[in-house]
Design an enzyme around this catalytic site. Structure first.
Site, PDB file in Angstrom:
ATOM      1  N   THR A  26      26.959 -47.363 -27.690  1.00  0.00           N
ATOM      2  CA  THR A  26      27.568 -47.491 -29.017  1.00  0.00           C
ATOM      3  C   THR A  26      28.424 -48.755 -29.132  1.00  0.00           C
ATOM      4  OG1 THR A  26      29.291 -46.499 -30.393  1.00  0.00           O
ATOM      5  CG2 THR A  26      29.319 -45.888 -28.093  1.00  0.00           C
ATOM      6  N   ASP A  27      28.584 -49.249 -30.356  1.00  0.00           N
ATOM      7  CA  ASP A  27      29.473 -50.392 -30.583  1.00  0.00           C
ATOM      8  C   ASP A  27      30.939 -50.025 -30.315  1.00  0.00           C
ATOM      9  OD1 ASP A  27      29.901 -48.758 -32.811  1.00  0.00           O
ATOM     10  OD2 ASP A  27      29.498 -50.315 -34.309  1.00  0.00           O
ATOM     11  N   GLU A  28      31.216 -48.712 -30.251  1.00  0.00           N
ATOM     12  CA  GLU A  28      32.617 -48.296 -30.076  1.00  0.00           C
ATOM     13  C   GLU A  28      33.194 -48.738 -28.733  1.00  0.00           C
ATOM     14  OE1 GLU A  28      33.769 -44.477 -31.548  1.00  0.00           O
ATOM     15  OE2 GLU A  28      31.974 -44.296 -32.782  1.00  0.00           O
TER      16      GLU A  28
ATOM     17  N   TYR B  35      36.060 -40.676 -26.173  1.00  0.00           N
ATOM     18  CA  TYR B  35      34.604 -40.815 -26.337  1.00  0.00           C
ATOM     19  C   TYR B  35      34.141 -42.202 -25.919  1.00  0.00           C
ATOM     20  CZ  TYR B  35      30.232 -41.943 -28.782  1.00  0.00           C
ATOM     21  OH  TYR B  35      28.968 -42.391 -29.089  1.00  0.00           O
TER      22      TYR B  35
ATOM     23  N   LYS C 286      31.683 -43.467 -22.838  1.00  0.00           N
ATOM     24  CA  LYS C 286      30.431 -44.199 -23.041  1.00  0.00           C
ATOM     25  C   LYS C 286      30.476 -45.532 -22.271  1.00  0.00           C
ATOM     26  CE  LYS C 286      27.300 -43.408 -25.170  1.00  0.00           C
ATOM     27  NZ  LYS C 286      26.048 -42.666 -24.817  1.00  0.00           N
TER      28      LYS C 286
HETATM   29  P1  NAD Z   1      24.122 -35.799 -31.019  1.00  0.00           P
HETATM   30  O1  NAD Z   1      25.464 -35.218 -30.728  1.00  0.00           O
HETATM   31  O2  NAD Z   1      23.462 -35.516 -32.320  1.00  0.00           O
HETATM   32  O3  NAD Z   1      23.087 -35.381 -29.877  1.00  0.00           O
HETATM   33  C1  NAD Z   1      23.427 -35.336 -28.523  1.00  0.00           C
HETATM   34  C2  NAD Z   1      22.397 -34.467 -27.828  1.00  0.00           C
HETATM   35  O4  NAD Z   1      22.705 -34.434 -26.427  1.00  0.00           O
HETATM   36  C3  NAD Z   1      22.392 -33.013 -28.309  1.00  0.00           C
HETATM   37  O5  NAD Z   1      21.071 -32.586 -28.538  1.00  0.00           O
HETATM   38  C4  NAD Z   1      23.018 -32.246 -27.148  1.00  0.00           C
HETATM   39  O6  NAD Z   1      22.550 -30.911 -27.043  1.00  0.00           O
HETATM   40  C5  NAD Z   1      22.597 -33.104 -25.969  1.00  0.00           C
HETATM   41  N1  NAD Z   1      23.461 -32.952 -24.783  1.00  0.00           N
HETATM   42  C6  NAD Z   1      24.816 -32.958 -24.764  1.00  0.00           C
HETATM   43  N2  NAD Z   1      25.239 -32.803 -23.490  1.00  0.00           N
HETATM   44  C7  NAD Z   1      24.133 -32.717 -22.710  1.00  0.00           C
HETATM   45  C8  NAD Z   1      23.915 -32.574 -21.308  1.00  0.00           C
HETATM   46  N3  NAD Z   1      24.938 -32.463 -20.446  1.00  0.00           N
HETATM   47  N4  NAD Z   1      22.648 -32.518 -20.849  1.00  0.00           N
HETATM   48  C9  NAD Z   1      21.586 -32.602 -21.705  1.00  0.00           C
HETATM   49  N5  NAD Z   1      21.735 -32.733 -23.040  1.00  0.00           N
HETATM   50  C10 NAD Z   1      22.990 -32.802 -23.539  1.00  0.00           C
HETATM   51  O7  NAD Z   1      24.296 -37.363 -30.804  1.00  0.00           O
HETATM   52  P2  NAD Z   1      23.520 -38.578 -31.474  1.00  0.00           P
HETATM   53  O8  NAD Z   1      24.254 -38.995 -32.671  1.00  0.00           O
HETATM   54  O9  NAD Z   1      22.090 -38.244 -31.570  1.00  0.00           O
HETATM   55  O10 NAD Z   1      23.735 -39.690 -30.368  1.00  0.00           O
HETATM   56  C11 NAD Z   1      22.788 -39.898 -29.326  1.00  0.00           C
HETATM   57  C12 NAD Z   1      23.268 -41.020 -28.436  1.00  0.00           C
HETATM   58  O11 NAD Z   1      23.434 -42.204 -29.213  1.00  0.00           O
HETATM   59  C13 NAD Z   1      24.632 -40.749 -27.806  1.00  0.00           C
HETATM   60  O12 NAD Z   1      24.586 -41.196 -26.489  1.00  0.00           O
HETATM   61  C14 NAD Z   1      25.616 -41.554 -28.630  1.00  0.00           C
HETATM   62  O13 NAD Z   1      26.698 -41.962 -27.852  1.00  0.00           O
HETATM   63  C15 NAD Z   1      24.745 -42.721 -29.042  1.00  0.00           C
HETATM   64  N6  NAD Z   1      25.117 -43.356 -30.320  1.00  0.00           N
HETATM   65  C16 NAD Z   1      25.269 -42.610 -31.455  1.00  0.00           C
HETATM   66  C17 NAD Z   1      25.592 -43.239 -32.665  1.00  0.00           C
HETATM   67  C18 NAD Z   1      25.718 -42.467 -33.955  1.00  0.00           C
HETATM   68  O14 NAD Z   1      26.108 -43.042 -34.971  1.00  0.00           O
HETATM   69  N7  NAD Z   1      25.399 -41.184 -33.998  1.00  0.00           N
HETATM   70  C19 NAD Z   1      25.787 -44.623 -32.704  1.00  0.00           C
HETATM   71  C20 NAD Z   1      25.612 -45.358 -31.521  1.00  0.00           C
HETATM   72  C21 NAD Z   1      25.272 -44.715 -30.346  1.00  0.00           C
END
Ligand code: NAD
Length: 350
Positions: free
Chosen positions: A137-139, A162, A166
């Protein structure tokens, strides 16, 4: 130049918002997709159903479970591992950071450790073709002033539990490449929007609050700025990183759509006013209410993704944020059953 396309892809966190979109993209390209997901409150089988039976395999389990990882990697012999699995909501990391450390740091470590063992046991050609993508993430870059944008060389200055977790995962992925030679890449993306996002995140949360007649809580003065990328554009970027990216590199992906939170919530209200007018004829915007700011709330994020454009040929399909947002609102309105499934699960998990 593109490499040969991966046949089998191991997607962790594939039942979440972005992972499910990526699973659909890979299945559409004919790849065999193995999803490993713990199915926490944020992960739902329902997020994958649109892809179609037989197009993916879902295994319920934890990325911190070394034994399970070992067995799955041995059985399915993937050409790539993409790590989406994470605790992903900043507010939760403030109220209870432990699962963020366990999944985002220890879980990533276990996944890297087992991927390395698996990779070392492969013949040279498979080793060369293998990729491990750490989805980040950009965070991790911290907070910006009114000008400028994060590049891949911006020093990491994560501020929340968080983003710290990350950043730690990113450092681990980097070290596994630098020290052991595992072909890892790191991608960092701005805020995603689109279908199937868990309604704790800003856009679906506001839609849910509006439709259930609740107040629309906006942190502080609503002036925090985020860049928004459609989830399908992010996943298209991840596919490029997987097929064209260079191990050891970091690639940023952004939406080129900066907006402050208050303007975004007002846009959502205007869209809902047209599509689902309130019975009393008033605007949903009347329910906007300013609440105490999130502790340590980063003021502004912005992404410079010129490197991905130049080196991977990355571009966005959703170039008009207003249009993408309208389509997203339409999706949530049309998918009432999905919203209820997800909300019920949230209640039962609480
Ligand atoms: P989300 O919370 O919707 O999904 C996360 C998934 O991971 C869920 O299905 C959850 O059940 C699973 N999970 C959690 N802990 C787990 C574990 N220990 N073992 C196996 N599965 C596990 O998140 P998202 O928004 O889909 O984000 C996905 C990735 O992208 C993350 O790594 C997040 O940091 C990154 N990201 C998200 C955004 C955003 O805007 N949503 C932006 C940049 C990066």
């Amino acid at each position: 130049m593109s490499r040969s396309l991966p046949n089998t892809i191991f997607v962790t966190g594939g039942a979440g918002f972005i992972g499910s979109c990526f699973t659909g993209l890979c299945a559409g390209k004919g790849a065999r997709v193995i999803v490993l997901d713990k199915l926490t409150y944020a992960g739902h089988k329902a997020n994958l159903e649109w892809i179609g039976k037989g197009k993916y395999e879902l295994v319920e389990g934890d990325i911190a479970d070394s034994k399970l990882l070992h067995a799955l990697l041995k059985k399915h012999t993937p050409d790539a591992v993409l790590n989406f699995a994470a605790e992903s909501h900043v507010d939760n990391s403030i109220s209870g950071p432990a699962p963020f450390i366990e999944t985002n740091i220890t879980g990533t470590f276990r996944l890297l450790e087992e991927s390395l063992k698996y990779w070392k046991a492969q013949p040279k050609a498979q080793q060369d073709a293998f990729r491990f993508i750490q989805v980040s993430t950009d965070e991790v870059y911290g907070s910006l002033g009114p000008k400028g944008a994060f590049t891949e060389t911006t020093p990491l200055q994560p501020n929340s539990p968080y983003s710290v977790s990350k950043a730690a995962g990113d450092h681990l992925a980097h070290a596994w490449h630098h020290t052991y030679g595992l072909p890892t890449l790191i991608t960092r993306c701005s805020n995603n929007y689109g279908p199937r996002q868990f309604p704790e995140k800003l856009i679906p949360h506001m839609i849910q609050c509006a439709l259930s007649g609740q107040k629309l809580p906006v942190y502080g003065d609503g002036g925090n700025v985020r860049d928004w990328i459609h989830v399908e554009d992010h996943c298209a970027g991840l596919w490029l990183a997987l097929t064209k990216g260079k191990p050891g590199e970091v690639y940023n992906f952004g939406g080129h759509a900066e907006t402050d939170n208050l303007s975004l919530v007002k846009q959502l209200c205007a869209l809902l006013d047209k599509r689902r007018p309130r019975l009393d004829g008033k605007s949903y915007a009347e329910h906007i209410s300013f609440v105490t700011d999130r502790p340590g709330h980063d003021r502004r994020y912005a992404i410079d993704d010129a490197k991905a454009e130049k080196e991977l040929g990355f571009s966005r399909t959703y170039t008009d944020f207003a249009e993408g947002l309208a389509a997203t609102v339409d999706w949530y309105l049309a998918n009432e059953a999905w919203r209820q499934t997800v909300l019920n699960r949230k209640r039962s998990a609480a």
